[in-house]
Design an enzyme around this catalytic site. Sequence first.
Site, short mmCIF file in Angstrom:
data_model
loop_
_atom_site.label_atom_id
_atom_site.label_comp_id
_atom_site.label_asym_id
_atom_site.label_seq_id
_atom_site.Cartn_x
_atom_site.Cartn_y
_atom_site.Cartn_z
N GLY A 244 13.52 -35.42 9.85
CA GLY A 244 14.05 -36.70 9.41
C GLY A 244 13.19 -37.91 9.68
O GLY A 244 13.52 -39.01 9.22
N PRO A 282 10.38 -31.03 10.90
CA PRO A 282 9.92 -32.14 10.06
C PRO A 282 9.52 -31.68 8.67
O PRO A 282 8.93 -30.61 8.50
CB PRO A 282 8.69 -32.67 10.82
N GLY A 283 9.85 -32.46 7.68
CA GLY A 283 9.43 -32.18 6.31
C GLY A 283 8.59 -33.36 5.80
O GLY A 283 7.36 -33.34 5.81
N ARG A 284 9.31 -34.42 5.44
CA ARG A 284 8.67 -35.59 4.85
C ARG A 284 7.48 -36.11 5.66
O ARG A 284 6.43 -36.45 5.10
CB ARG A 284 9.71 -36.71 4.74
N ARG A 323 12.74 -39.42 -7.10
CA ARG A 323 13.20 -40.32 -6.03
C ARG A 323 13.61 -41.71 -6.51
O ARG A 323 14.66 -42.20 -6.10
CB ARG A 323 12.15 -40.41 -4.91
N CYS A 353 14.36 -39.45 -21.96
CA CYS A 353 15.38 -40.22 -22.67
C CYS A 353 16.55 -40.56 -21.75
O CYS A 353 17.64 -40.01 -21.88
CB CYS A 353 15.85 -39.44 -23.88
N TYR A 381 9.36 -34.32 -1.45
CA TYR A 381 10.48 -34.49 -2.36
C TYR A 381 10.00 -35.00 -3.72
O TYR A 381 10.69 -35.78 -4.38
CB TYR A 381 11.57 -35.38 -1.73
C1 PLP Z 1 15.77 -31.63 4.85
C2 PLP Z 1 15.90 -31.06 6.20
C3 PLP Z 1 14.88 -31.25 7.13
C4 PLP Z 1 13.65 -32.09 6.87
O1 PLP Z 1 13.97 -33.44 6.71
P1 PLP Z 1 12.77 -34.50 6.56
O2 PLP Z 1 13.48 -35.78 6.41
O3 PLP Z 1 12.01 -34.12 5.33
O4 PLP Z 1 11.95 -34.43 7.79
C5 PLP Z 1 15.00 -30.63 8.36
N1 PLP Z 1 16.09 -29.88 8.67
C6 PLP Z 1 17.09 -29.67 7.78
C7 PLP Z 1 18.24 -28.84 8.17
C8 PLP Z 1 17.03 -30.26 6.53
O5 PLP Z 1 18.03 -30.07 5.67
#
Ligand code: PLP
Length: 426
Positions: A244, A282-284, A323, A353, A381
């Site tokens: 997050g 972590p993702g984003r 997004r 469209c 994303y």
């Molecule tokens: C989406 C998600 C993440 C990653 O969130 P980011 O905001 O991209 O870091 C981590 N854990 C879970 C369970 C998620 O659904």
Amino acid sequence: MKLPGSPHVAYRGDVLMLEDCPVADLAARFGTPLYAYSQGAMHSALAAYQRALEGRDHLICYAVKANSNLAVLQTFARAGCGFDIVSAGELARVLAAGASPSKVVFSGVGKTRAEMREALDVGVMCFNIESEAELEALSAVASETGRTARISLRVNPDVDAKTHPYISTGLKGNKFGIAHERAVAVYARAAALPGIEIVGIDCHIGSQITEIDPYLDALDRMLDLVEAIEATGVTLHHLDLGGGLGITYTDEQPPSAGELIGALLQRIDVRGHGHRKLMFEPGRSLVGNAGVLVTEVLYLKPSDDADGKHFCIVDAAMNDMARPAMYEAWMGIVPCRLRDGPPVTYDVVGPVCESGDWLGRDRALAVQAGDHLALLSAGAYGMSMASNYNTRGRAAEVMVSGGEAWLIRERETPAELFRGEHLLPT
Ligand SMILES: *Cc1c(COP(=O)(O)O)cnc(C)c1O
């Protein structure tokens, strides 16, 4: 011109570079729309987490849904990452990228029994369980197959992550996780169920979080629970604090991974939990700033009215990057080669469209048809949420390292889009 986000995306003179590759050259070589990623930016984002956790028992599980290209997953697997997945499809991807199932955690509110079976067959490290019904189902599936499912409960700590409502997940009223008040009882239930082994506890409060406080609030709530749960005789080996962490799209100033983890470790130690294995998802923050979406300006459509809108119509659209349309997200849009001349204020829109098909509003740009533009901080994303709406093939993707660029996903062709569809018999 200084750009927000990663130093791996920067102007050299008038030329926008991704590491040592001119972005316009990538567009010429691979076509547009094009996702281009800096592997160096991914490595350095990951290294910040790794440095902060050095000397601790830990596992960083990259959240696959942020960007699930195999080469991105391979990059993180080689660097020692585990993975956070939310579907059997993502499980197949991480295995194809060379990841070890023993470093995979399976999250998500709606795992099917078939997905549970597949994950048990390969031996994922942990299921993050989001409801009591899911816990019962997993116990049944594990018992049937004679396996043991390692689990943690994803607890909803009921804290406000202070982010967009669509990407806030840790408040009461979100569909995610098990209510804080129910957690002790559900752990007791889990301890009694066949086929279930409790290994940890998990939370994830939202995405694009730009403050440390919501994390500390969630941590305190989690540690209170850990103490209450362990008092009942259940042992929790790991503490998974989710993902997050936000990134800079424009002027956000999120804490660095080092600052965030430093603050969390300090609180964990003060409260006497320093021996636990720590996990993050972590993702984003690992991929967001590493990527750009490159697009070509197709047409300029000026307004005759003095106060009318001027449109800059580009070949990327909401199907490539959802997004802005989905969350009204602001993303930087810059020319791949700076031109002289007075900027004009445009709405940058795609060919789809829908009036919601815009990438940026009221952007001052000096551009002409045929120029290339880059959407900044498009690594997370972006492609992973792309669709085929309007029967548009999804973009190609390239990975850049230094002056080298590799095609990591081919552009989809129309025939591929309706492969699997059938005409009715005559
Ligand atoms: C989406 C998600 C993440 C990653 O969130 P980011 O905001 O991209 O870091 C981590 N854990 C879970 C369970 C998620 O659904």
